[in-house]
Every structure is written in structure tokens, then in C-alpha cells.
Design a protein around this motif. Structure first.
Motif, short mmCIF file in Angstrom:
data_model
loop_
_atom_site.label_atom_id
_atom_site.label_comp_id
_atom_site.label_asym_id
_atom_site.label_seq_id
_atom_site.Cartn_x
_atom_site.Cartn_y
_atom_site.Cartn_z
N ASP A 477 0.81 -1.21 0.00
CA ASP A 477 0.00 0.00 0.00
C ASP A 477 0.85 1.27 0.00
OD1 ASP A 477 -2.76 -0.03 -0.25
OD2 ASP A 477 -3.08 0.85 1.74
N ASP A 478 2.17 1.11 -0.11
CA ASP A 478 3.03 2.28 0.04
C ASP A 478 4.13 2.38 -1.02
OD1 ASP A 478 4.40 0.07 0.86
OD2 ASP A 478 5.20 0.95 2.72
N CYS A 479 4.17 1.49 -1.99
CA CYS A 479 5.22 1.52 -3.02
C CYS A 479 4.60 1.42 -4.41
CB CYS A 479 6.23 0.38 -2.82
SG CYS A 479 7.23 0.56 -1.33
N VAL A 491 13.73 0.99 -14.80
CA VAL A 491 12.40 1.06 -14.21
C VAL A 491 12.59 1.28 -12.72
CG1 VAL A 491 10.26 -0.18 -13.77
CG2 VAL A 491 11.38 -0.42 -15.98
N GLN A 492 11.87 2.25 -12.16
CA GLN A 492 12.12 2.67 -10.78
C GLN A 492 10.95 2.33 -9.88
OE1 GLN A 492 12.80 6.83 -11.83
NE2 GLN A 492 14.99 6.59 -11.41
N GLY A 498 8.59 9.32 -1.27
CA GLY A 498 9.43 9.86 -2.34
C GLY A 498 10.80 9.25 -2.41
N GLN A 499 11.11 8.32 -1.51
CA GLN A 499 12.43 7.68 -1.49
C GLN A 499 12.49 6.56 -2.53
OE1 GLN A 499 13.40 5.85 2.23
NE2 GLN A 499 15.48 5.28 1.62
N LEU A 500 13.57 6.56 -3.32
CA LEU A 500 13.77 5.52 -4.33
C LEU A 500 14.19 4.23 -3.64
CD1 LEU A 500 14.03 4.70 -7.35
CD2 LEU A 500 16.42 5.44 -7.24
#
Length: 539
Positions: A477-479, A491-492, A498-500
């Protein structure tokens, strides 16, 4: 007094020489040619000496001279310079073979891992028609033909689209793979996999560190993690929810729908291609309650359902043209909501006979780019409009001028997509052409949803690539994942803060993967590019 005679006379007559004759070289008699030059021996000592040749080359030269003397070889054979050049080439080849450079070059070539559709070979047609030679009408003294002026540019586009993309007939369409023989049926393994019973396993949600290590363990399969699944640019992709095999679907620009089974050889190395539409397949999804049901929506105005058991593409909904997006409005996936390019959303009930909608609602926007339904509270419909995202209550929708329950502000350009988080719907991720990916808090639907994070990203893909869209990982639920325009291609995966978290790279991935999707249960990531190829990263 003595008479002066001209220096050049012939029989007493003076001879005048032209400038050209004065420039001619002097002709020597044989006696004059044989006269030795007294300064020759003096200058001979100062003459530049020729560089000494290697002994092997000297031996070759002597051998060639002997052969010329024995066989009376005519002039024009190998010169000393050419012999030196050949010897240099031979020595270079000996050196390269000694360091094994050619073998190393072969080892550096990557193995071909791409699978899928084969390139069609064009039939060589023997042209028998001989066209007459072109002649100028002006030379023939004929009047030129008066041709009508072409229509205006904006009308050319739409008229050409309507002529070129003749719609499929109404009703069911036979499910025949176009990359197989005409009378061939669907492979039995596809039917078995398509109707496989899903085993629901409750998995604990991983911590962020464990999730990050899982992403790092995923890589492109060396045994064939790349396949050409459709003929042209990919607009939409989806994973089949089965966990025993990886079965993927992709829709392209010209209405093609391709199925790819990673661990199969059916069709073209596991790929089957169908053509249920004639224009871009903008959206597709597998039914969560009936995984045997794949729905595909196209710009040609049709929404179709894939029935593998009957081997047909059933028609669910049909309008004139311009369908853009859809989502399931009920938990049993029997009711749908669709959006079109004209700013309308429609409620479609699949249990009702026919291919029309139950209700049509015109919004205060020129176009609808994305619709998404809240995963828990199914009455809330989120609509990505021109430069604002609105959340409506389906129970309060009117024919026109419907008021939204909540709105997401802050976008300055067109919005490509907007999605609720898959588990709770407490977050919304939006992708905007102002080069920002935004995350909003929708845990409480207030009139103005608060903005949590904004991530700057180059999202300008241009005309020939599909728009980049940030989509959630259905297991978290957060990525979320999004393609990238950066080089090397990647692909990121980002966290909602906002953290990669991780980025996927591979030497085989040389193009932009605009369309991405995570598997709903397995650790697998799918990406599609503009040439119809799918890339799969697995653990």
C-alpha cells in the motif's frame, strides 16, 4: 660590316617558336644520353638510404625476383611496397592470434534472449505490369490536369482514421491466433492455465528492508525474459493472477492483444496474437472474481471480454468511438465504469442483455483520461480530468454537472493517470505532464485532499512513446513503480515518501519501458516498450 643572322634559322629563314613549343622537354640523342653525369658519384653518397627490410621480406623479394627471371613475369606484379604490406598484415594476424583477441570478441557478444513473434518475410512478387514512361505535359503541349485541393489538416487525420480503421462487426469475434495456421485451435495448455483454480495464500506484508532486498533479487531471466508479444507500440499490460506460471497480456496500437506464457512453447515461443480491436487497446484487466475473464477496451469504442472456453471475444459495451479507460465498480466485477475522450463516464452492468450502458454522466471536463474505483468503498469513483483529479460518489451522479466529493489540486498540466492504493485506498498516486508524480492522503475524503509528496521526474515521452504512468504494487500500500526516461534505461520503484527503493537495469533493456505492472501475488515485474516487446523481471 657583318650581317647578323637569327639564332634559329632553317635554310636561312628564321623560325619562330610558340610558347608551347618552348615548354616541350628537350630530346637527347643517343650519344648525349650515354654521357655520364660527373656529379652523380658525388651525390650518390648523400642520397637517402632505404630502410632495411626484415630478413623474411628480403627473402620473399629475392624469391619473387628469381621467379620473375625464371618465368619471365610481366611488369605489374607485386611491388616491394605491396610485399612489405602483406608481411605487416601477416605479422599482425600472428600477434592477434597469440593474444586470443578474436576469441574474446566472440565471448563478449551477448546471447540472444528475445523470444516471441517472428518477423514476417515479404513475398517477392514478380512485377509483370510495365508502366509507360513519364512524359512532360508541357513538352507535349497539353494542359495540366486540375486536381482538387486537399482538405484541411485536422480533417485529414480524422477522415484517414475512420477509413483505415474499419470497426469489427458487432457481437462475438472468434478467438483465432493470427500467428498460427488458419484451422488451428487454441493450445490445450492455455485453457488449462487460464482456468486454473487460484489458491489464496495469506502472506504477511514485508518490511521495507525485506521488500527492498526482494526487489534486488529480481532480474531479467537469462533464458528468455524478453519476447515480442504484439506487432507495434504497447499501450496496456496485465498479469494473469495464477501463481504456478507467468501468463501475461499486452495490447498494442492497432488493436492487437498478445498472450505470453513464459514457460511454454505454444505459438511463437509461448506467444499467441489476436486482433479483437482495430485501434489502440488503451486499458485491460483480469477480473478479480473470475480470473478466466480478461477485459480489453479500445479507442474504437468497444469493450470486449475474453472467453477461452468458448474461444470468442464477447462484446460487453459499444459506442461510436473514443473509449479511453475502465474499472470494476463492484466486488464481483459484474458492474463497470468507463470513461471516454468526450468527458463522459458510463455505468455498464454486464448482467443486462445488450451492449449499452445503464447510465451516462457528462462531467465538466473535455476528456476523461483515467477512472479508478476505491478498493474498499466501491461507490467512490476517481476521475483524472484535464488538470485536476475529482472523486465522485456513484450514488449521487447526475446526467450533467455532478459535484465531486473531493478534489486533488496542484497539477499544472494534463494528468496521465490517478490510482488509489490497492489495499486501503488511503493514498492516491498521480502522474502529470508537469514532470511531477504526486502522492495524496485520501484516508478521509475532504473537499481538498492534502498533498503528501511530490517527486520530480522527466515524464515527457514525446509522440512515439506511450505515456509514463505510476502504478501501485498490488502487494503493498506504500510503493509504486514507474518507467523512466533516464539513461541507461531503467524502471524505478518509489516509496510514498518519495524515497527511491530500487531501480531495474539490464544490458538487454535498451528502450523505454513506458507501461509497467507488478504481479498480484508473485515477485515479478512486467514492462512494455514501443516495439511490442515485454520484459519480465523475476526472482
Amino acid at each position: 660590316m657583318m650581317e647578323m643572322k637569327p639564332a634559329n634559322t632553317k635554310n636561312g629563314v628564321p623560325v619562330l617558336h610558340s610558347a608551347k613549343e618552348g615548354c616541350k622537354p628537350k630530346k637527347f640523342t643517343p650519344d648525349e644520353v650515354l654521357v655520364p653525369n660527373p656529379s652523380f658519384k658525388e651525390n650518390q653518397g648523400t642520397k637517402r638510404k632505404r630502410k632495411a627490410l626484415p630478413l623474411k621480406v628480403e627473402g620473399i623479394i629475392e624469391k619473387v625476383k628469381e621467379e620473375k627471371e625464371d618465368k619471365n613475369i610481366q611488369p605489374g606484379s607485386l611491388s616491394i611496397y605491396e610485399l612489405e604490406r602483406l608481411e605487416n598484415i601477416r605479422q599482425n594476424q600472428v600477434f592477434l592470434s597469440s593474444i586470443k583477441l578474436l576469441e574474446a570478441k566472440q565471448d563478449l557478444k551477448p546471447e540472444k534472449t528475445q523470444r516471441g513473434l517472428k518477423r514476417q518475410k515479404l513475398n517477392k512478387v514478380a512485377w509483370t505490369e510495365i508502366l509507360p514512361p513519364r512524359k512532360s505535359l508541357r513538352i507535349q503541349k497539353k494542359e495540366a490536369e486540375q486536381l482538387p485541393l486537399p482538405p484541411e489538416p485536422h480533417r485529414i487525420y480524422y477522415e484517414a482514421e475512420r477509413i483505415e480503421h474499419a470497426r469489427k462487426p458487432e457481437g462475438p469475434i472468434s478467438m483465432k491466433p493470427i500467428n498460427m495456421e488458419e484451422d488451428s485451435s487454441l493450445p490445450p495448455e492455455l485453457l488449462k492455465l487460464w482456468t486454473e483454480d487460484l489458491i489464496k495464500e495469506e502472506k504477511k506484508e514485508l518490511g521495507l528492508e525485506e521488500y527492498r532486498s526482494t526487489l534486488k533479487s529480481m532480474e531479467l531471466s537469462k533464458s528468455g525474459g524478453v519476447a515480442k508479444v504484439v506487432k507495434s507500440r504497447i499501450f496496456s499490460v496485465a498479469f494473469h493472477p495464477c501463481s504456478s506460471h507467468l501468463l501475461m497480456a499486452a495490447g498494442d496500437k492497432f488493436g492487437g492483444v498478445g498472450l505470453w506464457n513464459l514457460d511454454s512453447d505454444m505459438g511463437d515461443e509461448g506467444v499467441l496474437l489476436f486482433e479483437p480491436h482495430v485501434r489502440p487497446v488503451a486499458c485491460m484487466a483480469f477480473s478479480r472474481s473470475h480470473p478466466t475473464d480478461l477485459l480489453t477496451l479500445s479507442y474504437d469504442g468497444t469493450l470486449r471480454s475474453t472467453d477461452v472456453e468458448k474461444a470468442v471475444f464477447d462484446e460487453v459495451y459499444r459506442i461510436k468511438d473514443g473509449l479511453r479507460t475502465f474499472d470494476f465498480l463492484s466486488h464481483d466485477c459484474s458492474t463497470l465504469v468507463t470513461g471516454d475522450w468526450y468527458g463522459d463516464i458510463a455505468i455498464v452492468d454486464r448482467r443486462t442483455p445488450g451492449t449499452s450502458h445503464e447510465s451516462l454522466h457528462s462531467l465538466d471536463t473535455k476528456t476523461v483520461r483515467c477512472v479508478h474505483v476505491h478498493p474498499v468503498q466501491k461507490q467512490y469513483i476517481m476521475v483524472a480530468e484535464n488538470s485536476i483529479v475529482s472523486i465522485y460518489d456513484a450514488r449521487c451522479l447526475k446526467a450533467s454537472s455532478s459535484k465531486p466529493v473531493s478534489q486533488l489540486y496542484g497539477h499544472s498540466k494534463s494528468i496521465s493517470s490517478a490510482y488509489f492504493s490497492p489495499g486501503t485506498g488511503n493514498r492516491v498516486v498521480t502522474t502529470c505532464l508537469d514532470n511531477n508524480i504526486r502522492i495524496y492522503d485520501t484516508s478521509e475524503l475532504t473537499s481538498r485532499a492534502p498533498l503528501l509528496t511530490s517527486i520530480q521526474q522527466n515524464l515527457i515521452t514525446g509522440r512515439w512513446l506511450s505515456k509514463l504512468q505510476a502504478v501501485w504494487d498490488p502487494k503493498r500500500d506504500d510503493c509504486f513503480v514507474v518507467g523512466s526516461m533516464q539513461r541507461p534505461r531503467r524502471v524505478q520503484v518509489f516509496h510514498e515518501s518519495g524515497q527511491l527503493q530500487h531501480f531495474f537495469q539490464d544490458p538487454e533493456m535498451t528502450t523505454v519501458l513506458s507501461v509497467t505492472a507488478f504481479h498480484p501475488t508473485r515477485n515479478a515485474l512486467l514492462g512494455g516498450n514501443a516495439s511490442g516487446r515485454l520484459y519480465v523481471f523475476t526472482d
